[in-house]
Design an enzyme around this catalytic site. Structure first.
Site, PDB file in Angstrom:
ATOM      1  N   ARG A 175       0.761  -1.309  -0.081  1.00 47.56           N
ATOM      2  CA  ARG A 175      -0.008   0.115   0.005  1.00 47.56           C
ATOM      3  C   ARG A 175       0.891   1.332  -0.146  1.00 47.56           C
ATOM      4  NH1 ARG A 175      -5.059  -1.579   0.624  1.00 47.56           N
ATOM      5  NH2 ARG A 175      -5.401  -3.639   1.298  1.00 47.56           N
ATOM      6  N   ASP A 176       0.425   2.101  -0.790  1.00 50.47           N
ATOM      7  CA  ASP A 176       1.086   3.440  -0.822  1.00 50.47           C
ATOM      8  C   ASP A 176       1.024   4.304   0.531  1.00 50.47           C
ATOM      9  OD1 ASP A 176       2.005   5.633  -3.421  1.00 50.47           O
ATOM     10  OD2 ASP A 176       1.754   6.425  -1.359  1.00 50.47           O
ATOM     11  N   ILE A 177       2.173   4.804   1.034  1.00 50.95           N
ATOM     12  CA  ILE A 177       2.012   5.606   2.352  1.00 50.95           C
ATOM     13  C   ILE A 177       1.264   6.809   2.286  1.00 50.95           C
ATOM     14  CG2 ILE A 177       4.009   6.869   2.022  1.00 50.95           C
ATOM     15  CD1 ILE A 177       4.716   5.964   4.632  1.00 50.95           C
ATOM     16  N   ASN A 186       4.852   6.174 -13.659  1.00 50.71           N
ATOM     17  CA  ASN A 186       5.614   7.656 -13.983  1.00 50.71           C
ATOM     18  C   ASN A 186       7.101   7.111 -14.289  1.00 50.71           C
ATOM     19  OD1 ASN A 186       3.235   9.298 -13.078  1.00 50.71           O
ATOM     20  ND2 ASN A 186       3.726   8.948 -11.044  1.00 50.71           N
ATOM     21  N   VAL A 219      10.460   7.971  -6.768  1.00 52.67           N
ATOM     22  CA  VAL A 219      11.339   6.980  -6.221  1.00 52.67           C
ATOM     23  C   VAL A 219      11.711   6.277  -7.499  1.00 52.67           C
ATOM     24  CG1 VAL A 219      11.211   4.643  -4.909  1.00 52.67           C
ATOM     25  CG2 VAL A 219       9.985   6.813  -4.203  1.00 52.67           C
ATOM     26  N   HIS A 233       1.503   2.172 -10.207  1.00 51.84           N
ATOM     27  CA  HIS A 233       0.307   2.678  -9.198  1.00 51.84           C
ATOM     28  C   HIS A 233      -0.719   1.947  -9.501  1.00 51.84           C
ATOM     29  CE1 HIS A 233       2.567   6.189  -7.490  1.00 51.84           C
ATOM     30  NE2 HIS A 233       3.108   6.166  -8.475  1.00 51.84           N
ATOM     31  N   HIS A 284       7.876   1.095 -10.535  1.00 59.30           N
ATOM     32  CA  HIS A 284       6.589   0.938 -10.062  1.00 59.30           C
ATOM     33  C   HIS A 284       5.437   1.256 -10.715  1.00 59.30           C
ATOM     34  CE1 HIS A 284       7.968   4.975  -8.552  1.00 59.30           C
ATOM     35  NE2 HIS A 284       6.710   5.148  -8.329  1.00 59.30           N
TER      36      HIS A 284
HETATM   37  P1  5GP Z   1       6.143   8.173  -7.917  1.00 54.77           P
HETATM   38  O1  5GP Z   1       5.728   9.879  -7.517  1.00 54.77           O
HETATM   39  O2  5GP Z   1       7.769   8.018  -8.056  1.00 54.77           O
HETATM   40  O3  5GP Z   1       5.417   7.716  -9.141  1.00 54.77           O
HETATM   41  O4  5GP Z   1       5.497   7.234  -6.863  1.00 54.77           O
HETATM   42  C1  5GP Z   1       6.255   7.101  -5.348  1.00 54.77           C
HETATM   43  C2  5GP Z   1       5.084   6.912  -4.537  1.00 54.77           C
HETATM   44  O5  5GP Z   1       5.850   6.102  -3.337  1.00 54.77           O
HETATM   45  C3  5GP Z   1       4.310   7.931  -4.136  1.00 54.77           C
HETATM   46  O6  5GP Z   1       2.820   7.707  -4.359  1.00 54.77           O
HETATM   47  C4  5GP Z   1       4.565   7.830  -2.503  1.00 54.77           C
HETATM   48  O7  5GP Z   1       3.419   8.159  -1.862  1.00 54.77           O
HETATM   49  C5  5GP Z   1       5.135   6.436  -2.086  1.00 54.77           C
HETATM   50  N1  5GP Z   1       6.024   6.347  -1.222  1.00 54.77           N
HETATM   51  C6  5GP Z   1       7.225   6.979  -0.867  1.00 54.77           C
HETATM   52  N2  5GP Z   1       7.714   6.716   0.273  1.00 54.77           N
HETATM   53  C7  5GP Z   1       7.084   5.434   0.690  1.00 54.77           C
HETATM   54  C8  5GP Z   1       7.165   4.495   1.786  1.00 54.77           C
HETATM   55  O8  5GP Z   1       7.981   4.638   2.596  1.00 54.77           O
HETATM   56  N3  5GP Z   1       6.380   3.530   2.029  1.00 54.77           N
HETATM   57  C9  5GP Z   1       5.388   3.398   0.868  1.00 54.77           C
HETATM   58  N4  5GP Z   1       4.455   2.514   1.130  1.00 54.77           N
HETATM   59  N5  5GP Z   1       4.996   4.231   0.068  1.00 54.77           N
HETATM   60  C10 5GP Z   1       6.027   5.357  -0.121  1.00 54.77           C
END
Ligand code: 5GP
Length: 121
Positions: free
Chosen positions: A29-31, A87, A96, A102, A100
């Protein structure tokens, strides 16, 4: 590739709410959820972005979508529908640098999906 937040989740160095795992992938799950269900599906292989994918990764990327379909069915939102997003890089808001997918569900989503950050400035 250097260690990222998500490789630390794979290695259980930092906690996450893991909902699925197999040899190739992990889902948690996303944080900071952007929908009632917001999962991140990641390959265990360290790949930074879509730009870093090669022919050998075809099955792996396909596998992430097969896992998305399986979770959608198991969690009961397959019929209602859901959104998948991957993304890539700064303009897409990637934060990150471990590939990944979503998986967002549990509400209707608008289209187009973006907020134009240039116009916001
Ligand atoms: P991006 O913006 O790179 O496409 O998505 C990265 C996602 O990772 C974001 O939706 C963010 O909320 C999630 N995220 C960042 N840090 C953590 C974490 O420590 N744990 C979890 N579960 N999700 C994270």
């Amino acid at each position: 590739m250097s260690e990222t937040l998500f490789s630390k989740i794979i290695n259980r160095e930092i906690p996450a709410d893991i909902v699925y795992e197999d040899d190739l992938s992990l889902a948690f799950r996303d944080i900071n959820p952007q929908a009632p269900v917001h999962l991140l599906l990641i390959p265990k292989k360290a790949i930074a972005t879509i730009n870093d994918l090669g022919p050998d990764d075809r099955e792996l990327v396909g596998h992430l979508f097969v896992v998305a379909a399986k979770l959608a069915k198991e969690m009961g939102f397959d019929d209602d529908g859901y959104r998948t997003v991957m993304n890539c890089g700064a303009n897409a808001g990637q934060t990150v640098f471990h590939l990944h997918l979503h998986l967002l569900a549990g509400k209707p989503f608008g289209w187009p999906p973006y907020t134009d950050r240039m116009k916001q400035a």
